[in-house]
Write a protein that holds these residues in place. Structure first.
Motif, PDB file in Angstrom:
ATOM      1  N   GLN A  70       0.836  -1.195   0.000  1.00  0.00           N
ATOM      2  CA  GLN A  70       0.000   0.000   0.000  1.00  0.00           C
ATOM      3  C   GLN A  70       0.874   1.249   0.000  1.00  0.00           C
ATOM      4  OE1 GLN A  70      -2.524   0.541   3.422  1.00  0.00           O
ATOM      5  NE2 GLN A  70      -1.011  -0.250   4.847  1.00  0.00           N
ATOM      6  N   THR A  91      -3.932   0.386  -2.618  1.00  0.00           N
ATOM      7  CA  THR A  91      -3.513  -0.964  -2.224  1.00  0.00           C
ATOM      8  C   THR A  91      -3.409  -1.864  -3.448  1.00  0.00           C
ATOM      9  OG1 THR A  91      -5.788  -1.759  -1.870  1.00  0.00           O
ATOM     10  CG2 THR A  91      -4.669  -0.735   0.003  1.00  0.00           C
ATOM     11  N   TRP A  92      -2.554  -2.868  -3.335  1.00  0.00           N
ATOM     12  CA  TRP A  92      -2.441  -3.886  -4.391  1.00  0.00           C
ATOM     13  C   TRP A  92      -2.043  -5.217  -3.760  1.00  0.00           C
ATOM     14  CZ3 TRP A  92       2.297  -6.231  -4.849  1.00  0.00           C
ATOM     15  CH2 TRP A  92       3.394  -5.539  -4.324  1.00  0.00           C
ATOM     16  N   ARG A  93      -2.413  -6.293  -4.448  1.00  0.00           N
ATOM     17  CA  ARG A  93      -2.100  -7.648  -4.008  1.00  0.00           C
ATOM     18  C   ARG A  93      -1.839  -8.523  -5.228  1.00  0.00           C
ATOM     19  NH1 ARG A  93      -6.121  -5.814  -0.692  1.00  0.00           N
ATOM     20  NH2 ARG A  93      -5.950  -6.290   1.550  1.00  0.00           N
ATOM     21  N   GLY A 124      -4.736 -11.119  -9.104  1.00  0.00           N
ATOM     22  CA  GLY A 124      -4.179  -9.829  -8.732  1.00  0.00           C
ATOM     23  C   GLY A 124      -5.306  -8.892  -8.342  1.00  0.00           C
ATOM     24  N   GLU A 125      -4.986  -7.882  -7.542  1.00  0.00           N
ATOM     25  CA  GLU A 125      -6.052  -7.046  -6.977  1.00  0.00           C
ATOM     26  C   GLU A 125      -5.537  -5.626  -6.751  1.00  0.00           C
ATOM     27  OE1 GLU A 125      -8.613  -7.110  -2.793  1.00  0.00           O
ATOM     28  OE2 GLU A 125      -7.724  -8.951  -3.578  1.00  0.00           O
ATOM     29  N   VAL A 126      -6.395  -4.641  -6.990  1.00  0.00           N
ATOM     30  CA  VAL A 126      -6.082  -3.244  -6.672  1.00  0.00           C
ATOM     31  C   VAL A 126      -7.279  -2.633  -5.953  1.00  0.00           C
ATOM     32  CG1 VAL A 126      -4.457  -2.884  -8.565  1.00  0.00           C
ATOM     33  CG2 VAL A 126      -6.896  -2.457  -8.943  1.00  0.00           C
ATOM     34  N   SER A 179     -11.971  -3.001  -3.168  1.00  0.00           N
ATOM     35  CA  SER A 179     -10.991  -3.466  -4.147  1.00  0.00           C
ATOM     36  C   SER A 179     -11.658  -4.282  -5.245  1.00  0.00           C
ATOM     37  CB  SER A 179      -9.897  -4.299  -3.472  1.00  0.00           C
ATOM     38  OG  SER A 179     -10.445  -5.447  -2.862  1.00  0.00           O
ATOM     39  N   LYS A 185     -10.666  -7.583  -7.846  1.00  0.00           N
ATOM     40  CA  LYS A 185      -9.732  -8.689  -8.072  1.00  0.00           C
ATOM     41  C   LYS A 185     -10.026  -9.331  -9.422  1.00  0.00           C
ATOM     42  CE  LYS A 185      -8.875 -11.633  -4.704  1.00  0.00           C
ATOM     43  NZ  LYS A 185      -8.996 -12.743  -3.728  1.00  0.00           N
TER      44      LYS A 185
END
Length: 271
Positions: A158, A172-174, A206-208, A223, A225
């Protein structure tokens, strides 16, 4: 022999030291927990059904939808796990809390839409076939409604966007991967089975999103995904298996709380 034993001990000590370093970082940086709910959208998938000599066939281009079950909030408000939900446990890796390792579980639901006209080919009872047909619920129906169940290990990051005195908005990202653990409710040629939980395949995504801190470690997060799930052997009745894969988009809203595990040592003033 002594050299071999010494080398083995050194190899064992390496991961132990890595684990110790990880937990020391977490102890210094803190953890967070999140709970929320999701909506899901799936691409078409080809479903393959197999069970030895009994049948081996494929349905092409199957459409499916999710099943949010949000009406459960007023029908059974005590059980907050009935609707499609998401929960996360994260372990921060730095003092600024900008990076973390996260365990993520999405209780998503996947429901095959009834009454589709689909191409069907394969073998049933040693009889080959290839035709288009309207697939009724009594003939074939597949749903992962006790969960399509995405269990993932994510790397989380983040970055601050807006910082105020008592609030903060972060980007944020994942990114991560894991396994799918469905409990499938299947109707196949007139027989029905609500099956058991089963590790059936794998997932990557992936996620934002954005995270808003508003009060003493409490935060809201929204978010999106995007990912790919491959069910290699979802269980059907009498030893049968179902395999299919799809891309998905998931929108998630969460409430979270973060806390430190180690108190900062008070500074001793000297005169």
């Amino acid at each position: 022999m002594k050299r071999f034993v010494l080398a083995a001990i050194l190899l064992l000590l390496v991961p132990i030291q890595l684990y110790a370093q990880f937990f020391r970082k977490v102890l210094e940086s803190g953890i967070y927990f999140q709970w929320g709910y999701n909506r899901d959208f799936y691409t078409k998938s080809d479903m393959h059904f197999s069970n030895g000599d009994k049948y081996n066939f494929t349905l092409y281009g199957v459409r499916a939808t999710d099943k949010p079950d949000y009406e459960a909030f007023y029908k059974n408000p005590i059980d907050i796990t009935i609707p499609q939900n998401s929960c996360r446990l994260g372990f921060y890796l730095d003092s600024k809390r900008e990076h973390a390792i996260e365990v993520n579980f999405d209780h998503a639901k996947y429901v095959m839409i009834d009454g589709q006209r689909l191409r069907m080919s394969g073998i049933i009872n040693e009889t080959p076939f290839l035709f288009d047909t309207v697939v009724s619920r009594n003939f074939i129906h597949v749903e992962h409604t006790n969960g399509a169940n995405f269990l993932m290990l994510n790397y989380f990051g983040q970055t601050p966007l807006i910082e105020r005195k008592r609030s903060q908005l972060n980007l944020t990202w994942r990114v991560g991967g894991g396994v799918v653990v469905p409990r499938s409710d299947i109707i196949l040629m007139g027989k029905r089975l609500d099956n058991k939980y089963h590790v059936a395949g794998y997932i990557g995504a992936g996620e934002v999103g954005t995270r808003y801190y508003f009060f003493k470690g409490l935060f809201l997060e929204a978010s999106a995904k995007v990912g790919y799930a491959n069910y290699l052997d979802a269980l059907a009745m009498e030893g049968g298996k179902i395999s299919h894969s799809f891309f998905f988009t998931e929108f998630i809203g969460l409430l979270g709380y973060e806390l430190a595990l180690k108190r900062k040592e008070a500074k001793v003033e000297t005169q």
